[in-house]
Design a protein around this motif. Structure first.
Motif, PDB file in Angstrom:
ATOM      1  N   LEU B  79      39.553  40.202  45.803  1.00  0.00           N
ATOM      2  CA  LEU B  79      38.897  40.825  44.652  1.00  0.00           C
ATOM      3  C   LEU B  79      38.926  42.355  44.710  1.00  0.00           C
ATOM      4  O   LEU B  79      38.788  43.007  43.682  1.00  0.00           O
ATOM      5  N   ILE B  80      39.077  42.892  45.914  1.00  0.00           N
ATOM      6  CA  ILE B  80      39.185  44.351  46.057  1.00  0.00           C
ATOM      7  C   ILE B  80      40.249  44.684  47.099  1.00  0.00           C
ATOM      8  O   ILE B  80      40.700  43.806  47.851  1.00  0.00           O
ATOM      9  N   GLU B  81      40.652  45.963  47.117  1.00  0.00           N
ATOM     10  CA  GLU B  81      41.552  46.473  48.145  1.00  0.00           C
ATOM     11  C   GLU B  81      40.847  47.569  48.918  1.00  0.00           C
ATOM     12  O   GLU B  81      40.131  48.377  48.335  1.00  0.00           O
ATOM     13  N   ARG B  82      41.097  47.607  50.222  1.00  0.00           N
ATOM     14  CA  ARG B  82      40.527  48.666  51.066  1.00  0.00           C
ATOM     15  C   ARG B  82      41.693  49.407  51.702  1.00  0.00           C
ATOM     16  O   ARG B  82      42.492  48.808  52.401  1.00  0.00           O
ATOM     17  N   ILE B  96      39.098  47.930  42.896  1.00  0.00           N
ATOM     18  CA  ILE B  96      39.048  46.551  42.428  1.00  0.00           C
ATOM     19  C   ILE B  96      40.464  46.097  42.057  1.00  0.00           C
ATOM     20  O   ILE B  96      41.265  46.888  41.587  1.00  0.00           O
ATOM     21  N   THR B  97      40.756  44.822  42.292  1.00  0.00           N
ATOM     22  CA  THR B  97      42.073  44.279  41.922  1.00  0.00           C
ATOM     23  C   THR B  97      41.990  43.656  40.531  1.00  0.00           C
ATOM     24  O   THR B  97      40.907  43.528  39.959  1.00  0.00           O
ATOM     25  N   ASP B  98      43.135  43.264  39.997  1.00  0.00           N
ATOM     26  CA  ASP B  98      43.142  42.608  38.687  1.00  0.00           C
ATOM     27  C   ASP B  98      42.320  41.320  38.749  1.00  0.00           C
ATOM     28  O   ASP B  98      41.571  40.999  37.830  1.00  0.00           O
ATOM     29  N   GLU B  99      42.474  40.604  39.857  1.00  0.00           N
ATOM     30  CA  GLU B  99      41.711  39.363  39.976  1.00  0.00           C
ATOM     31  C   GLU B  99      40.218  39.654  40.079  1.00  0.00           C
ATOM     32  O   GLU B  99      39.389  38.907  39.537  1.00  0.00           O
ATOM     33  N   GLY B 100      39.875  40.740  40.739  1.00  0.00           N
ATOM     34  CA  GLY B 100      38.473  41.143  40.815  1.00  0.00           C
ATOM     35  C   GLY B 100      37.928  41.442  39.433  1.00  0.00           C
ATOM     36  O   GLY B 100      36.809  41.047  39.079  1.00  0.00           O
ATOM     37  N   ARG B 102      39.065  40.272  36.616  1.00  0.00           N
ATOM     38  CA  ARG B 102      38.987  39.016  35.871  1.00  0.00           C
ATOM     39  C   ARG B 102      37.735  38.242  36.267  1.00  0.00           C
ATOM     40  O   ARG B 102      36.990  37.744  35.419  1.00  0.00           O
ATOM     41  N   THR B 103      37.510  38.155  37.570  1.00  0.00           N
ATOM     42  CA  THR B 103      36.330  37.445  38.076  1.00  0.00           C
ATOM     43  C   THR B 103      35.047  38.060  37.525  1.00  0.00           C
ATOM     44  O   THR B 103      34.162  37.361  37.040  1.00  0.00           O
ATOM     45  N   LEU B 104      34.989  39.375  37.566  1.00  0.00           N
ATOM     46  CA  LEU B 104      33.801  40.075  37.103  1.00  0.00           C
ATOM     47  C   LEU B 104      33.539  39.765  35.632  1.00  0.00           C
ATOM     48  O   LEU B 104      32.394  39.528  35.218  1.00  0.00           O
ATOM     49  N   ARG B 105      34.610  39.743  34.852  1.00  0.00           N
ATOM     50  CA  ARG B 105      34.456  39.508  33.419  1.00  0.00           C
ATOM     51  C   ARG B 105      33.949  38.091  33.166  1.00  0.00           C
ATOM     52  O   ARG B 105      33.049  37.864  32.365  1.00  0.00           O
ATOM     53  N   LYS B 106      34.549  37.130  33.884  1.00  0.00           N
ATOM     54  CA  LYS B 106      34.197  35.737  33.613  1.00  0.00           C
ATOM     55  C   LYS B 106      32.846  35.338  34.183  1.00  0.00           C
ATOM     56  O   LYS B 106      32.220  34.375  33.736  1.00  0.00           O
ATOM     57  N   ILE B 107      32.381  36.085  35.167  1.00  0.00           N
ATOM     58  CA  ILE B 107      31.153  35.710  35.846  1.00  0.00           C
ATOM     59  C   ILE B 107      29.918  36.336  35.189  1.00  0.00           C
ATOM     60  O   ILE B 107      28.787  35.891  35.418  1.00  0.00           O
TER      61      ILE B 107
END
Lengths: 154, 154
Positions: B79-82, B96-100, B102-107
């Motif tokens: 969900l994130i990159e370090r 934040i990654t694209d998947e992060g 997306r997750t944030l939006r859907k959650i």
DNA sequence: TGATATTGATCAGTATGCTGACTATCAGTA
DNA sequence: TACTGATAGTCAGCATACTGATCAATATCA
């Protein structure tokens, strides 16, 4: 996007974080080493001598798996005794020791001081109102956690 | 002897306990596996791209030693990159990654639903008042925990 | 510049808190 | 009585949170 400060969940976590820090600081200043959880368990055991672990857990809304470790540490410190119940061989009866009683008595001023400090930003009336609202919200959500508050069977 | 219900510390712990349980239940119902802490970190990283861990910790009032593990798990979940900061070789920049995203939006609906549920015993006005009082108490106690809230440096 | 202090991140250790599983025991009933 | 289900306690595993320590890098200032 909602700000963290508009999220009751975030505010709950933050207030609890401060409450624990204040409690530990006051108790340490008084020369003791007891966590909020250990204090609540000890006080409840004193008020309900011979109760078993599940009843204790219900009275202070702890998970039964959490209680095990808390009890371990209170026994380790010599503040309580854990012995098999005579009525139910599955259960353990909990009893406060003399040292536990002494500790509880001497630590009480620090605990009460901590409660005042964590509300120091509020007037007396506001503090009362905060507690009332917390009690009300908690009552409505009691069954939503794995460790709901339960009355003693007596 | 004061009852537990007269102790703001006890009420704080109990309300937080319910808040976490409600959050996890709502998020799981929505098909996700994210803790309240992970959610707050993820949302804050999205709102402050490229921030370092200490700044993140200050923005959400976490201890810096706690952040390490939280970040580990968010990275683990993709969900994130370090990555190492270019300006300060001690620091890590968080993105934040694209998947992060997306997750944030859907959650988000589940998170907002959780906030409503944990206040379900209160009227809208009472809920507002509870949040106001919590904010006020927290502001006064901010420096009392090891992890005070800090503004971003920008 | 060079010594010192500070800072960002991590780690070890300890204490909650939870889920889910397991054992021993008890209670109710066919 | 034998079976079934429920209950008391514990355990393994995971995720916060904290204290205190360490390491590497940066800042500060004599």
């Amino acid at each position: 996007m909602k700000d963290n400060n508009d999220m009751p969940g975030h505010l709950a976590r933050r207030f609890q974080q401060i409450a624990v820090a204040v409690f530990l600081a006051e108790v340490e200043d008084a020369g003791f080493d007891l966590t909020p959880v250990q204090y609540a368990a000890l006080a409840t055991i004193k008020a309900n001598p011979g109760l078993d672990q599940v009843t204790l857990a219900g009275l202070i809304a702890y998970d039964r798996t959490t209680i095990t470790g808390v009890i371990d540490r209170l026994v380790q410190k010599g503040l309580i005794e854990r012995r098999p119940s005579s009525r139910d061989r599955r259960a353990r009866e909990l009893e406060i020791t003399d040292e536990g009683r002494r500790t509880l008595r001497k630590i009480t001023p620090a605990v009460e001081s901590a409660q005042r400090i964590m509300l120091r930003g509020l007037s007396a009336k506001e503090g009362e109102e905060l507690m009332r609202l917390l009690r009300k919200a908690i009552a409505a959500g009691n069954e939503l956690s794995r460790a709901p508050l339960r009355d003693a069977q007596v």
